[in-house]
Design a protein around this motif. Structure first.
Motif, PDB file in Angstrom:
ATOM      1  N   VAL A   1       0.853  -1.190   0.000  1.00  0.00           N
ATOM      2  CA  VAL A   1       0.000   0.000   0.000  1.00  0.00           C
ATOM      3  C   VAL A   1       0.883   1.232   0.000  1.00  0.00           C
ATOM      4  N   GLU A   2       0.647   2.110  -0.963  1.00  0.00           N
ATOM      5  CA  GLU A   2       1.378   3.375  -1.005  1.00  0.00           C
ATOM      6  C   GLU A   2       0.600   4.465  -0.275  1.00  0.00           C
ATOM      7  N   SER A   3      -0.712   4.512  -0.513  1.00  0.00           N
ATOM      8  CA  SER A   3      -1.519   5.529   0.164  1.00  0.00           C
ATOM      9  C   SER A   3      -2.968   5.071   0.269  1.00  0.00           C
ATOM     10  N   VAL A   4      -3.619   5.576   1.292  1.00  0.00           N
ATOM     11  CA  VAL A   4      -5.039   5.319   1.523  1.00  0.00           C
ATOM     12  C   VAL A   4      -5.699   6.647   1.858  1.00  0.00           C
ATOM     13  N   PRO A   5      -7.027   6.715   1.694  1.00  0.00           N
ATOM     14  CA  PRO A   5      -7.707   7.937   2.138  1.00  0.00           C
ATOM     15  C   PRO A   5      -7.563   8.064   3.655  1.00  0.00           C
ATOM     16  N   ASP A   6      -8.180   9.031   4.238  1.00  0.00           N
ATOM     17  CA  ASP A   6      -8.151   9.245   5.686  1.00  0.00           C
ATOM     18  C   ASP A   6      -8.312   7.911   6.414  1.00  0.00           C
ATOM     19  N   LYS A   7      -7.322   7.506   7.205  1.00  0.00           N
ATOM     20  CA  LYS A   7      -7.309   6.176   7.827  1.00  0.00           C
ATOM     21  C   LYS A   7      -8.323   6.013   8.956  1.00  0.00           C
ATOM     22  N   ASP A   8      -8.748   7.104   9.545  1.00  0.00           N
ATOM     23  CA  ASP A   8      -9.667   7.032  10.672  1.00  0.00           C
ATOM     24  C   ASP A   8     -10.629   8.215  10.556  1.00  0.00           C
ATOM     25  N   LEU A   9     -11.725   7.999   9.878  1.00  0.00           N
ATOM     26  CA  LEU A   9     -12.665   9.072   9.569  1.00  0.00           C
ATOM     27  C   LEU A   9     -13.935   8.906  10.385  1.00  0.00           C
ATOM     28  N   ASN A  10     -14.422  10.001  10.936  1.00  0.00           N
ATOM     29  CA  ASN A  10     -15.654   9.985  11.708  1.00  0.00           C
ATOM     30  C   ASN A  10     -16.468  11.218  11.324  1.00  0.00           C
ATOM     31  N   ILE A  11     -17.638  10.990  10.741  1.00  0.00           N
ATOM     32  CA  ILE A  11     -18.526  12.080  10.342  1.00  0.00           C
ATOM     33  C   ILE A  11     -19.793  11.975  11.187  1.00  0.00           C
ATOM     34  N   GLU A  12     -20.095  13.022  11.927  1.00  0.00           N
ATOM     35  CA  GLU A  12     -21.271  13.006  12.788  1.00  0.00           C
ATOM     36  C   GLU A  12     -22.146  14.220  12.499  1.00  0.00           C
ATOM     37  N   SER A  13     -23.445  13.979  12.505  1.00  0.00           N
ATOM     38  CA  SER A  13     -24.408  15.075  12.390  1.00  0.00           C
ATOM     39  C   SER A  13     -25.729  14.608  12.973  1.00  0.00           C
ATOM     40  N   SER A  14     -26.694  15.479  12.999  1.00  0.00           N
ATOM     41  CA  SER A  14     -28.014  15.095  13.499  1.00  0.00           C
ATOM     42  C   SER A  14     -28.712  14.132  12.542  1.00  0.00           C
ATOM     43  N   PHE A  15     -28.172  13.990  11.338  1.00  0.00           N
ATOM     44  CA  PHE A  15     -28.765  13.095  10.329  1.00  0.00           C
ATOM     45  C   PHE A  15     -28.228  11.670  10.428  1.00  0.00           C
ATOM     46  N   GLY A  16     -27.132  11.482  11.139  1.00  0.00           N
ATOM     47  CA  GLY A  16     -26.548  10.158  11.270  1.00  0.00           C
ATOM     48  C   GLY A  16     -25.058  10.236  11.515  1.00  0.00           C
TER      49      GLY A  16
ATOM     50  N   TYR B   1     -21.143   8.304  10.323  1.00  0.00           N
ATOM     51  CA  TYR B   1     -20.413   7.448   9.383  1.00  0.00           C
ATOM     52  C   TYR B   1     -18.987   7.344   9.896  1.00  0.00           C
ATOM     53  N   GLN B   2     -18.503   6.110  10.022  1.00  0.00           N
ATOM     54  CA  GLN B   2     -17.135   5.873  10.473  1.00  0.00           C
ATOM     55  C   GLN B   2     -16.432   4.967   9.468  1.00  0.00           C
ATOM     56  N   LEU B   3     -15.180   5.283   9.188  1.00  0.00           N
ATOM     57  CA  LEU B   3     -14.367   4.462   8.295  1.00  0.00           C
ATOM     58  C   LEU B   3     -12.979   4.351   8.910  1.00  0.00           C
ATOM     59  N   LYS B   4     -12.527   3.121   9.055  1.00  0.00           N
ATOM     60  CA  LYS B   4     -11.180   2.869   9.570  1.00  0.00           C
ATOM     61  C   LYS B   4     -10.482   1.940   8.591  1.00  0.00           C
ATOM     62  N   ILE B   5      -9.263   2.294   8.199  1.00  0.00           N
ATOM     63  CA  ILE B   5      -8.489   1.503   7.240  1.00  0.00           C
ATOM     64  C   ILE B   5      -7.167   1.126   7.894  1.00  0.00           C
ATOM     65  N   GLU B   6      -6.869  -0.179   7.857  1.00  0.00           N
ATOM     66  CA  GLU B   6      -5.627  -0.685   8.440  1.00  0.00           C
ATOM     67  C   GLU B   6      -4.926  -1.606   7.451  1.00  0.00           C
ATOM     68  N   THR B   7      -3.611  -1.678   7.575  1.00  0.00           N
ATOM     69  CA  THR B   7      -2.843  -2.655   6.815  1.00  0.00           C
ATOM     70  C   THR B   7      -2.337  -3.686   7.809  1.00  0.00           C
TER      71      THR B   7
END
Length: 98
Positions: free
Chosen positions: A27-42, A44-50
């Motif tokens: 792996v050379e690059s990945v998007p944001d490895k630990d992303l957390n998006i929070e709002s009153s609408f819901g 979304y969490q994304l975690k990427i590991e090698t």
């Protein structure tokens, strides 16, 4: 927008995806490895590991039942755009130098 958006039922998606890396690649690059998006609408969490020769992606989306007044549509759309952008992130692999 003139009408409200109504979601009568909520949902949760919780996925773990393991991708075996091709032999001789890393792996050379990945998007944001630990992303957390929070709002009153819901949320979304994304975690990427090698791990060893695997790429492990864990994503969780929680969308409750809600009503979005037409006046809040811009905020709802901004949240959904952030989630969509995260879902479309790209991982770059490169051949290992021998």
């Amino acid at each position: 927008r003139t009408l409200d958006i109504i979601r009568k039922t909520g949902y949760t998606v919780d996925d773990t995806i393991r991708i075996q890396l091709p032999k001789g690649y890393q792996v050379e690059s990945v998007p944001d490895k630990d992303l957390n998006i929070e709002s009153s609408f819901g949320t979304y969490q994304l975690k990427i590991e090698t791990q060893a020769n695997q790429l492990v992606l864990h994503r969780k989306a929680v969308m409750p039942a809600f009503r979005v007044p037409a006046s809040n549509y811009a905020d709802f759309r901004a949240f959904m755009k952030k989630v969509s952008k995260a879902e479309q992130g790209k991982v770059v692999l490169v051949k290992r130098k021998t």
